[in-house]
Design an enzyme around this catalytic site. Structure first.
Site, PDB file in Angstrom:
ATOM      1  N   GLU A   1     -14.432  -6.332   1.129  1.00  0.00           N
ATOM      2  CA  GLU A   1     -13.918  -6.185   2.179  1.00  0.00           C
ATOM      3  C   GLU A   1     -15.286  -6.468   3.217  1.00  0.00           C
ATOM      4  O   GLU A   1     -15.970  -6.051   3.319  1.00  0.00           O
ATOM      5  CB  GLU A   1     -12.789  -4.866   2.555  1.00  0.00           C
ATOM      6  CG  GLU A   1     -13.034  -4.715   3.412  1.00  0.00           C
ATOM      7  CD  GLU A   1     -11.919  -2.719   4.167  1.00  0.00           C
ATOM      8  OE1 GLU A   1     -10.970  -3.104   3.767  1.00  0.00           O
ATOM      9  OE2 GLU A   1     -12.348  -2.745   5.345  1.00  0.00           O
TER      10      GLU A   1
ATOM     11  N   GLU B   1       0.767  -1.158   0.115  1.00  0.00           N
ATOM     12  CA  GLU B   1      -0.070   0.037   0.004  1.00  0.00           C
ATOM     13  C   GLU B   1       0.246   1.536  -0.110  1.00  0.00           C
ATOM     14  O   GLU B   1       1.619   1.176   0.709  1.00  0.00           O
ATOM     15  CB  GLU B   1      -1.015   0.105   0.926  1.00  0.00           C
ATOM     16  CG  GLU B   1      -2.045   1.038   0.960  1.00  0.00           C
ATOM     17  CD  GLU B   1      -2.853   0.475   2.339  1.00  0.00           C
ATOM     18  OE1 GLU B   1      -4.195   0.220   1.059  1.00  0.00           O
ATOM     19  OE2 GLU B   1      -3.342   0.765   3.229  1.00  0.00           O
TER      20      GLU B   1
ATOM     21  N   ASN C   1     -11.040  -7.313   7.194  1.00  0.00           N
ATOM     22  CA  ASN C   1      -9.590  -6.046   7.546  1.00  0.00           C
ATOM     23  C   ASN C   1     -10.321  -6.302   9.321  1.00  0.00           C
ATOM     24  O   ASN C   1     -10.982  -6.197   9.918  1.00  0.00           O
ATOM     25  CB  ASN C   1     -11.096  -4.620   7.521  1.00  0.00           C
ATOM     26  CG  ASN C   1      -9.704  -3.735   7.765  1.00  0.00           C
ATOM     27  OD1 ASN C   1      -9.199  -3.648   8.519  1.00  0.00           O
ATOM     28  ND2 ASN C   1      -9.908  -2.715   7.343  1.00  0.00           N
TER      29      ASN C   1
ATOM     30  N   LYS D   1       0.214   5.209   1.524  1.00  0.00           N
ATOM     31  CA  LYS D   1      -0.479   5.619   1.642  1.00  0.00           C
ATOM     32  C   LYS D   1      -0.023   6.236   2.570  1.00  0.00           C
ATOM     33  O   LYS D   1       1.103   6.630   3.208  1.00  0.00           O
ATOM     34  CB  LYS D   1      -0.645   4.435   2.529  1.00  0.00           C
ATOM     35  CG  LYS D   1      -2.113   5.368   3.576  1.00  0.00           C
ATOM     36  CD  LYS D   1      -3.098   4.504   5.257  1.00  0.00           C
ATOM     37  CE  LYS D   1      -1.949   3.731   6.026  1.00  0.00           C
ATOM     38  NZ  LYS D   1      -2.971   2.536   6.652  1.00  0.00           N
TER      39      LYS D   1
ATOM     40  N   GLU E   1      -5.651  -7.943   6.089  1.00  0.00           N
ATOM     41  CA  GLU E   1      -5.974  -6.142   5.671  1.00  0.00           C
ATOM     42  C   GLU E   1      -5.509  -6.356   7.318  1.00  0.00           C
ATOM     43  O   GLU E   1      -6.173  -5.875   8.335  1.00  0.00           O
ATOM     44  CB  GLU E   1      -7.037  -6.070   5.588  1.00  0.00           C
ATOM     45  CG  GLU E   1      -7.424  -6.108   4.042  1.00  0.00           C
ATOM     46  CD  GLU E   1      -8.683  -5.373   3.148  1.00  0.00           C
ATOM     47  OE1 GLU E   1      -8.964  -4.359   3.489  1.00  0.00           O
ATOM     48  OE2 GLU E   1      -9.310  -5.998   2.664  1.00  0.00           O
ATOM     49  N   SER E   2      -4.411  -5.194   7.103  1.00  0.00           N
ATOM     50  CA  SER E   2      -3.925  -5.077   8.775  1.00  0.00           C
ATOM     51  C   SER E   2      -3.651  -4.911  10.106  1.00  0.00           C
ATOM     52  O   SER E   2      -4.384  -6.407  10.124  1.00  0.00           O
ATOM     53  CB  SER E   2      -5.707  -3.556   9.479  1.00  0.00           C
ATOM     54  OG  SER E   2      -6.285  -3.118   8.104  1.00  0.00           O
TER      55      SER E   2
ATOM     56  N   LYS F   1      -8.283   2.491  -3.922  1.00  0.00           N
ATOM     57  CA  LYS F   1      -8.608   2.271  -2.374  1.00  0.00           C
ATOM     58  C   LYS F   1      -9.259   3.095  -2.046  1.00  0.00           C
ATOM     59  O   LYS F   1      -8.497   4.222  -1.483  1.00  0.00           O
ATOM     60  CB  LYS F   1      -7.373   1.781  -0.990  1.00  0.00           C
ATOM     61  CG  LYS F   1      -8.041   1.151   0.318  1.00  0.00           C
ATOM     62  CD  LYS F   1      -6.797   0.748   1.006  1.00  0.00           C
ATOM     63  CE  LYS F   1      -7.688  -0.178   2.124  1.00  0.00           C
ATOM     64  NZ  LYS F   1      -6.608  -0.707   3.322  1.00  0.00           N
TER      65      LYS F   1
END
Length: 277
Positions: A185, A74, A206, A76, A236-237, A136
């Site tokens: 998601e 990612e 997530n 970001k 994710e995360s 995203k």
């Protein structure tokens, strides 16, 4: 059309986290502002000039089939919970670093107000490498789907907690018709039950609780046995260490979307190599 969508189909209710409600309300305004500058019909015309999709889902599947972890790296700059993550932010050099580091795809934040992202970042990053790119953002309207393909996105993110089942299905179908892939998601079992009937090739789980912002990898592990084996799971995360990667791969989770752990380092691609070697 846009106003009808806002009133009837945005899935904001008592269960929607406060921060998400705030973001979605801003998205509604943003779509009105953007459509005043360029109409949906003009976006559709621009799509005819867009480059061909690079195959986001296929890139992930190919990496996993080769026995490797499929890393969606990612790009970001900031987040609502952490503030600015990367001060010296250069999407082009980050994209090149990720490609050298072994990423199979990129994730680009395009939300301006909450993540300090930009549509331009997606265009710059994609041109700087050969990797497929997911836009995203908080996509709630057909306008944004057309906008995504017009800016050369290869895939879009659809967040179940931001959409009604009807709008999720419609936006999913539209994205596929434009040649893009979709990462759907979910955060919990209830959202997963909404997502699964679409038979999408990828499900993103997530690990962040949008109500508390707490992160637990158990979120992915608890939902695994409810997802068909043929579906690619992207966690994710919360992936920060080699031990996190080993845990997920030991449970046959081989798709990873990672941002902060990479973006806080001077060389994101090198950090990727270190975590996934």
């Amino acid at each position: 059309m846009i106003f009808r969508f806002y009133k009837e189909e945005t899935a904001m209710n008592l269960e929607t986290p406060t921060i998400l409600k705030k973001i979605l309300a801003r998205k509604q305004q943003e779509i009105i502002e953007n459509s005043a500058l360029i109409s949906q019909s003009e976006l559709i015309e621009k799509i005819t000039l867009a480059s061909s999709p690079r195959g986001f889902a296929n890139a992930i599947s190919a990496k996993i089939e080769s026995g490797e972890a499929a890393v969606v790296a990612e790009i970001k700059r900031a987040s609502p919970s952490k503030g600015v993550i990367c001060e010296n932010f250069d999407p082009e050099s980050i994209a090149k670093s990720y490609q050298l580091g072994g990423a199979c795809c990129l994730s680009i934040l395009t939300d301006v107000d909450f993540f300090q992202g930009s549509n331009e970042y997606l265009k710059l990053a994609r041109k700087a490498c050969q990797l497929p790119v997911i836009r995203k953002d908080f996509i709630i309207d057909e306008y944004q789907v057309y906008e995504s393909r017009a800016m050369d996105a290869d895939c879009i993110l659809l967040i179940v907690s931001a959409l009604s089942a009807e709008s999720l299905s419609r936006l999913h179908e539209l994205a596929l018709s434009l040649g893009m892939d979709v990462l759907i998601e979910v955060h919990n079992e209830q959202e997963l039950e909404v997502a699964l009937p679409l038979n999408n090739s990828m499900i993103g789980i997530n690990n962040r609780n949008l109500h508390t912002f707490d992160v637990s990898l158990e979120n992915t592990l608890c939902l695994l046995d409810k997802i068909p084996r043929a579906t690619v799971v992207v966690t994710e995360s919360g992936i920060h260490f080699q031990s996190d990667v080993r845990l997920m791969r030991s449970k046959n989770v081989n798709g990873f979307l990672v941002g902060e752990a990479f973006m806080r380092t001077p060389n994101p691609g090198l950090k990727l190599q270190e975590m996934f070697r």
